[in-house]
Write an enzyme that holds these catalytic residues in place. Sequence first.
Site, PDB file in Angstrom:
ATOM      1  N   HIS A 163      46.865  45.192  34.624  1.00  0.00           N
ATOM      2  CA  HIS A 163      45.992  44.538  35.581  1.00  0.00           C
ATOM      3  C   HIS A 163      44.554  44.724  35.128  1.00  0.00           C
ATOM      4  O   HIS A 163      44.104  45.854  34.928  1.00  0.00           O
ATOM      5  CB  HIS A 163      46.184  45.133  36.967  1.00  0.00           C
ATOM      6  CG  HIS A 163      45.557  44.309  38.049  1.00  0.00           C
ATOM      7  ND1 HIS A 163      46.137  43.157  38.550  1.00  0.00           N
ATOM      8  CD2 HIS A 163      44.401  44.464  38.733  1.00  0.00           C
ATOM      9  CE1 HIS A 163      45.369  42.649  39.490  1.00  0.00           C
ATOM     10  NE2 HIS A 163      44.302  43.429  39.618  1.00  0.00           N
ATOM     11  N   GLY A 164      43.842  43.632  34.939  1.00  0.00           N
ATOM     12  CA  GLY A 164      42.466  43.691  34.483  1.00  0.00           C
ATOM     13  C   GLY A 164      41.476  43.611  35.611  1.00  0.00           C
ATOM     14  O   GLY A 164      41.799  43.830  36.779  1.00  0.00           O
ATOM     15  N   PHE A 188      40.046  40.977  36.768  1.00  0.00           N
ATOM     16  CA  PHE A 188      40.186  39.817  37.640  1.00  0.00           C
ATOM     17  C   PHE A 188      41.618  39.620  38.098  1.00  0.00           C
ATOM     18  O   PHE A 188      41.871  39.288  39.248  1.00  0.00           O
ATOM     19  CB  PHE A 188      39.720  38.548  36.898  1.00  0.00           C
ATOM     20  CG  PHE A 188      38.304  38.617  36.416  1.00  0.00           C
ATOM     21  CD1 PHE A 188      38.032  38.999  35.110  1.00  0.00           C
ATOM     22  CD2 PHE A 188      37.254  38.344  37.268  1.00  0.00           C
ATOM     23  CE1 PHE A 188      36.720  39.071  34.678  1.00  0.00           C
ATOM     24  CE2 PHE A 188      35.950  38.418  36.837  1.00  0.00           C
ATOM     25  CZ  PHE A 188      35.671  38.788  35.530  1.00  0.00           C
ATOM     26  N   GLY A 189      42.550  39.826  37.239  1.00  0.00           N
ATOM     27  CA  GLY A 189      43.947  39.611  37.581  1.00  0.00           C
ATOM     28  C   GLY A 189      44.838  40.206  36.514  1.00  0.00           C
ATOM     29  O   GLY A 189      44.439  41.100  35.768  1.00  0.00           O
ATOM     30  N   GLU A 190      46.061  39.682  36.404  1.00  0.00           N
ATOM     31  CA  GLU A 190      47.021  40.221  35.456  1.00  0.00           C
ATOM     32  C   GLU A 190      46.672  39.795  34.028  1.00  0.00           C
ATOM     33  O   GLU A 190      46.087  38.724  33.800  1.00  0.00           O
ATOM     34  CB  GLU A 190      48.423  39.740  35.806  1.00  0.00           C
ATOM     35  CG  GLU A 190      48.933  40.257  37.128  1.00  0.00           C
ATOM     36  CD  GLU A 190      49.094  41.762  37.095  1.00  0.00           C
ATOM     37  OE1 GLU A 190      48.804  42.380  38.115  1.00  0.00           O
ATOM     38  OE2 GLU A 190      49.494  42.297  36.047  1.00  0.00           O
ATOM     39  N   VAL A 191      47.024  40.667  33.096  1.00  0.00           N
ATOM     40  CA  VAL A 191      46.838  40.398  31.673  1.00  0.00           C
ATOM     41  C   VAL A 191      48.227  40.335  31.038  1.00  0.00           C
ATOM     42  O   VAL A 191      49.061  41.224  31.291  1.00  0.00           O
ATOM     43  CB  VAL A 191      45.978  41.493  31.003  1.00  0.00           C
ATOM     44  CG1 VAL A 191      45.759  41.151  29.531  1.00  0.00           C
ATOM     45  CG2 VAL A 191      44.647  41.636  31.723  1.00  0.00           C
ATOM     46  N   LYS A 196      44.191  36.517  29.752  1.00  0.00           N
ATOM     47  CA  LYS A 196      43.582  37.069  30.968  1.00  0.00           C
ATOM     48  C   LYS A 196      43.595  35.978  32.027  1.00  0.00           C
ATOM     49  O   LYS A 196      43.174  34.855  31.763  1.00  0.00           O
ATOM     50  CB  LYS A 196      42.157  37.547  30.691  1.00  0.00           C
ATOM     51  CG  LYS A 196      42.079  38.591  29.592  1.00  0.00           C
ATOM     52  CD  LYS A 196      40.655  38.930  29.217  1.00  0.00           C
ATOM     53  CE  LYS A 196      39.989  39.698  30.331  1.00  0.00           C
ATOM     54  NZ  LYS A 196      38.657  40.197  29.916  1.00  0.00           N
ATOM     55  N   ASP A 227      26.351  48.724  26.607  1.00  0.00           N
ATOM     56  CA  ASP A 227      27.432  49.671  26.893  1.00  0.00           C
ATOM     57  C   ASP A 227      28.280  49.899  25.645  1.00  0.00           C
ATOM     58  O   ASP A 227      29.496  49.726  25.656  1.00  0.00           O
ATOM     59  CB  ASP A 227      28.294  49.164  28.046  1.00  0.00           C
ATOM     60  CG  ASP A 227      29.152  50.271  28.635  1.00  0.00           C
ATOM     61  OD1 ASP A 227      30.066  49.958  29.418  1.00  0.00           O
ATOM     62  OD2 ASP A 227      28.920  51.453  28.305  1.00  0.00           O
TER      63      ASP A 227
END
Length: 1631
Positions: free
Chosen positions: A1139-1140, A1142-1145, A1165, A1264
């Site tokens: 799970h990323g 925004f949603g599932e990967v 993604k 980052d």
Amino acid sequence: MGSVGLLGLLLLRLSVTASGSGAGTGSGTGSGTGTGTGQLVGSPATGPALQPREPLSYSRLQRKSLAVDFVVPSLFRVYARDLLLPPWSSSEPRAGWTEARGSLALDCAPLLRLLGPPPGVSWAEGASSPAPAQARTLTRVLKGGSVRKLRRAKQLVLELGEEAILEGCVGPSPEEVTAGLLQFNLSELFSWWIRHGEGRLRIRLMPEKKASAVGREGRLSAAIRASQPRLLFQILGTGHSSLESPTSLPSPPPDPFAWNLTWIMKDSFPFLSHRSRYGLECSFDFPCELEYSPPLHDLGNQSWSWRRVPSEEASQMDLLDGPETEHSKEMPRGSFLLLNTSANSKHTILSPWMRSSSEHCKLAVSVHRHLQPSGRYVAQLLPHNEPGREILLVPTPGKHGWTVLQGRIGRPENPFRVALEYISSGNRSLSAVDFFALKNCSEGTSPGSKMALQSSFTCWNGTVLQLGQACDFHQDCAQGEDEGQLCSQLPAGFYCNFENGFCGWSQGILTPHNPRWQVRTLKDARVQDHRGHALSLSTTDVPTSESATVTSATFPAPMKNSPCELRMSWLIHGVLRGNVSLVLVENKTGKEQSRMVWHVATNEGLSLWQWTVLPLLDVADRFWLQIVAWWGQGSRATVAFDNISISLDCYLTISGEEKMLQNTAPKSRNLFERNPNKDPRPWENTRETPVFDPTVHWLFTTCGASGPHGPTQAQCNNAYRNSNLSVVVGSEGPLKGIQTWKVPATDTYSISGYGAAGGKGGKNTMMRSHGVSVLGIFNLEKGDTLYILVGQQGEDACPSTNRLIQKVCIGENNVIEEEIRVNRSVHEWAGGGGGGGGATYVFKMKDGVPVPLIIAAGGGGRAYGAKTDTFHPERLENNSSVLGLNGNSGAAGGGGGWNDNTSLLWSGKSLLEGATGGHSCPQAMKKWGWETRGGFGGGGGGCSSGGGGGGYIGGNAASNNDPEMDGEDGVSFISPLGILYTPALKVMEGHGEVNIKHYLNCSHCEGDECHMDPESHKVICFCDHGTVLAEDGVSCIVSPTPEPHLPLSLVLSVVTSALVAALVLAFSGIMIVYRRKHQELQAMQMELQSPEYKLSKLRTSTIMTDYNPNYCFAGKTSSISDLKEVPRKNITLIRGLGHGAFGEVYEGQVSGVPSDPSPLQVAVKTLPEVCSEQDELDFLMEALIISKFNHQNIVRCIGVSLQALPRFILLELMAGGDLKSFLRETRPRPNQPSSLAMLDLLHVAQDIACGCQYLEENHFIHRDIAARNCLLTCPGPGRVAKIGDFGMARDIYRASYYRKGGCAMLPVKWMPPEAFMEGIFTSKTDTWSFGVLLWEIFSLGYMPYPSKSNQEVLEFVTSGGRMDPPKNCPGPVYRIMTQCWQHQPEDRPNFAIILERIEYCTQDPDVINTALPVEYGPLMEEEEKVPMRPQDPEGIPPLLVSPPQAKREEGPDPAAPPPLPSTSSGKAAKKPTAAELSGRVTRGPAVEGGHVNMAFSQSNPASELHKVQGSRNKPTSLWNPTYGSWFTEKPTKKNNPPATKGHHDRGNLGREGSCTVPPNVAAGRLPGASLLLEPSSLTASMKEVPLFRLRHFPCGNVNYGYQQQGLPFEGTTAPGSSQYEDALLKTPPGP
């Protein structure tokens, strides 16, 4: 000491002053502990010449009194020989390896200061303490006699003189001081005494016996005491360091069978001699042992310091209101101290060090009180090693002139000094002191100073532990020698883990049906945290009430005043309806005395092993221990004990000060004796004997006293004659009339205090103001002294024996009403109001200071014409920091408080003033003698208005003598040490009371109320009205009541009708709701299935990249049309990866992509259908950012699929996982060498630098750069590192993440100072972050700035601090880090320079041949949890990831070093090898608080793909409660392709902004490399999610928490949990 000794001491001090030298011994202690301005009283600057010699007899007496004696008890020798020195045996030669050494050491500095520098030598004052060197052993150790004779006498006398000091401290060359210690070698004597000697060992250190000038031996003795003499003993074996062995010589290997113990014997308080005084009287006519600040001046007119002035001289002085005659009447001509100053200053008189063995110790100072005082006196008690406190000074009654200030000192535990301070206020302040005394400080014989024998255990690596830490089943030494074979050689019972049987524990006479204690292994699943054998008892097989006792071996008596302890582990598993006790049985002469030292009574055990340390106090004889378990019916429990040990401190350590301990052991209610000839199982019937009698209570009354003064001793003796009370009543001072009572036993008590009622008024005689009751629960210990003041009722105005007053009472005389009618007030005929009631006080004394426990306030006095409807609410205070002041007084007196002063006779006095009641107002007494005094306890006197009641804060009285205004009640108080059981209530109509009784704990009852049956002695619970006690004896149930019976036919018809109606209504409602929901779902589904609906608002606008200039690509505008659209039909999803943001990967395949192989493995993604507009913008923004880059070291965007729902982003699939997890997994360990070399780390750093150079040249700031955001193509050789996370850049790109005052979470540990302080971001920001990334790489994945929080990192970096290099980090690499961490951004290199320097490092043999550091412990999670911010923190609560538990990998655990201490409750999982992990998806713990990195695999062949696609028709559905989604789980086959071996060379990196990789390197990447896991990852099954299920996934950062500004972080995932997350889709990470 006789008069001769006192005279000698006086001559000694005079000689010290006359000679101008001394040992610097303030207050005669020989340690120089006085203040810098300290000076002995009466020590003149000059004095007459003294006789050069003194008589021999006087010298011998003085020398004996000034000696320092060391006495080692004979029991120490016995215990050391038996416990530590096994007898010599040829079969066990190791026993002969133990050595015993000893020495006596003194500091040279005080001795050299006494002698002064020798001729030809000059050293500074600060150099009187020579530099430390190897201690010199004196060649002449003993004086006179033979060694054999001294051994036989077991006493050694050491004389120390100038020659010995010069020989031991200076050496043969007087030009150079070589020694810091002077030592006597006592090894031979101590070794003989400890092995073969008898009796005690006494060593006396004294000045050398030589005829000399007066005071020489005294000064030498003072210098000896100031040098802190100490006796050192050591018992050690071969290989251990010795007291005398040089540190440079190599030591043989340590002997695991020999101890290495050290003892140091020295005075507990070296500044105190054995002549420490228990009293002091100084009239200033003769020299006194007082110190002054400023110093005393006997000559001259020093206006700024103290002066000793004869009385005749004072009469000639022109002093304003000064003293003219001396206070001591028995001496017509005397002296006193005088201070005459005009400055605002503080002057001090300091006493010598004193001790007190009496509670009646007090300070008495005679001072001159002036008519117009210009200063004040303050007394301070200064205990040793404790903060000082003020002594309350109470003056004798009088206006001015000579007066005596007295203050109570009590019985402080430590030695103390008393300081009298005079604080002047200027304007010619004058102070005169005639007498300074400490009285009544001695009670019985005064003990001398105590020698402490401190013991320690030395580990093989030199670590020194306290002896109590050895053999306690807790390993403190690095190699565990403190818990090794040494402890197993101790006698039976001293160190018992029950691995070899009962260890000396035995049971009594056993019958076949009696339960018995057993040594066995606990096999219950809930107690598997304990391994090995334990002493256990099972009550499951015994249905009836029973008891079982097991007895230990007999232990010898501990040393007197030793810190003796018992350590043990215990467990109760299951339901135990009974209790378990540990009893200590002491073998007294002719009888055995038992006492309970530990007790637990529980209903259901915690099933957890608990560690308990119990002090064994006041044990003076042989003893043994008994574990007694008793249980009733229904018990099904297992009771177990393990790791029982007796501390070696019991027998080899002596505390110096003999502390005045009360019963500080755990609560012990059973104390009984038994005859040794009787049955040795005394605890079998203890349940039939009450622990205490609940009917016994102690009721304290006024003993028949009334009025403003308390009772006398005779009154209380008569009142309590036939009761169980015995009190002592104070007869003078503030404690006059207060009853003192000692607590009989350690227990929990309920103390009920009742304040006294106020007096009635003249016209309202029907009701009085009631006293307040307060009930509290307190834990009291045996021997505690309680001080109890029982409040007395305020006096009533009527009736009266005075005829005139009686007429007013009965209404025949109305003079008061007439005055009120004419003047509207009362003055001439004042009176008629009642006196205030006294408060009841219960308090303790702590270091001589009263500490209140309960104060029940007294009621206020009623006014002359009080109204009947007057009501004053109860007031209760529980904060001791609130001042206990007196009430305000008017014509009537206010009530007395806790600690206040008053000069009004009609005001009630505070407790510390004596708590007497106030008198009537003067006008009432003058006009007609109407006396309405306040009650004892601080009640205020009455006038026409009522007096105030006493209390912690006194009640106020009317300010204008209003005849209708009652006095207010006082304020009650309960200490925070207790628990308030009932609220304050006004209940008492007369005198106060105090009722103390045992508190019965009823917390197990449902109603929290119970009582004990006096006959059966069982606790019976109470139930509320209408309920009865259930069979379990705890719960309350409703009592069954008979109900009228209805006809059966009527009941059946009613039930049937109601059931049919309910079914019809339920069915109708279900149908209506179902149809409505079905219509809504159809409408919503049709709307959501339209792609244009969601993309309409996005197609009409474009996204500008000019929000932040740092992210601009030549200022061009980017829109959705610039993205490479891939048709949905060309995309195939294979399996879910996690799970990323925004949603599932998913792992998938895409075909038809130009210039790429078909099919191409990709990471997909997804964005769920139901999303906010902000989520869509974030999703598209990330796609735009990644699509802008085209570099071999940045993850490539294959394309997007936005025309259908759900929307997809297709990224390059990275099989190697994130860099941080890879580094942590491949750390070298003792049994697992790493596949990495230093050159591999340099290549990884080179790859990331190439990507950063590309971003720098395109004017893009990443913000980052960290190891968690870098991904690897494969974990094996040929890996390529790429930058793969632009989540933080995306948020900054949107210009909302860094808003000021928001909830943004920044990666502080990777940011330079200008970024988090000023918000400035340039390409040099990424340079700083790259330096931190280098530190992560070469530390193999450790968290930067270890053990520092974000706030600490901010302060550390801004103050110029930088991280140290990682272990085994090459110097050139660390120089690159430090150059990246330059404070000024312009001083940091760009990435072209960084690449050049890394290239140099790859060619440096010293760098690439450096070995990686080896990890010697289990991998521990040192990462910090990183909370993240949702888009609307005010509207959405933080959601934390709570993934399902993974299954443990099967297989044997590999051998590993012993575990390191860890605070994590989770356990480290087995780390699979790369071959085992190939072809399967794994889950790892959330090591970064929301950043769980993805792991991808490219090892699935085409055939496996068809198998996966063909098995979708038989799914196993698993509901994921965290995300509210369904997953389809299907078992898969493991495919383990062999990894390609070989290491490919890397090509040179370009310097023109683009880094190229040679073709052979690219071809060498392993496409089928195995999957890389987190350090503690667990095995999981493959999962496949159908596309239609994606519509029901929630969107947004559901797995991130956020933190409001200023609030602490919330916890994230539980230890040991795991989850998936795409490292490419993470929101901005935290530190």
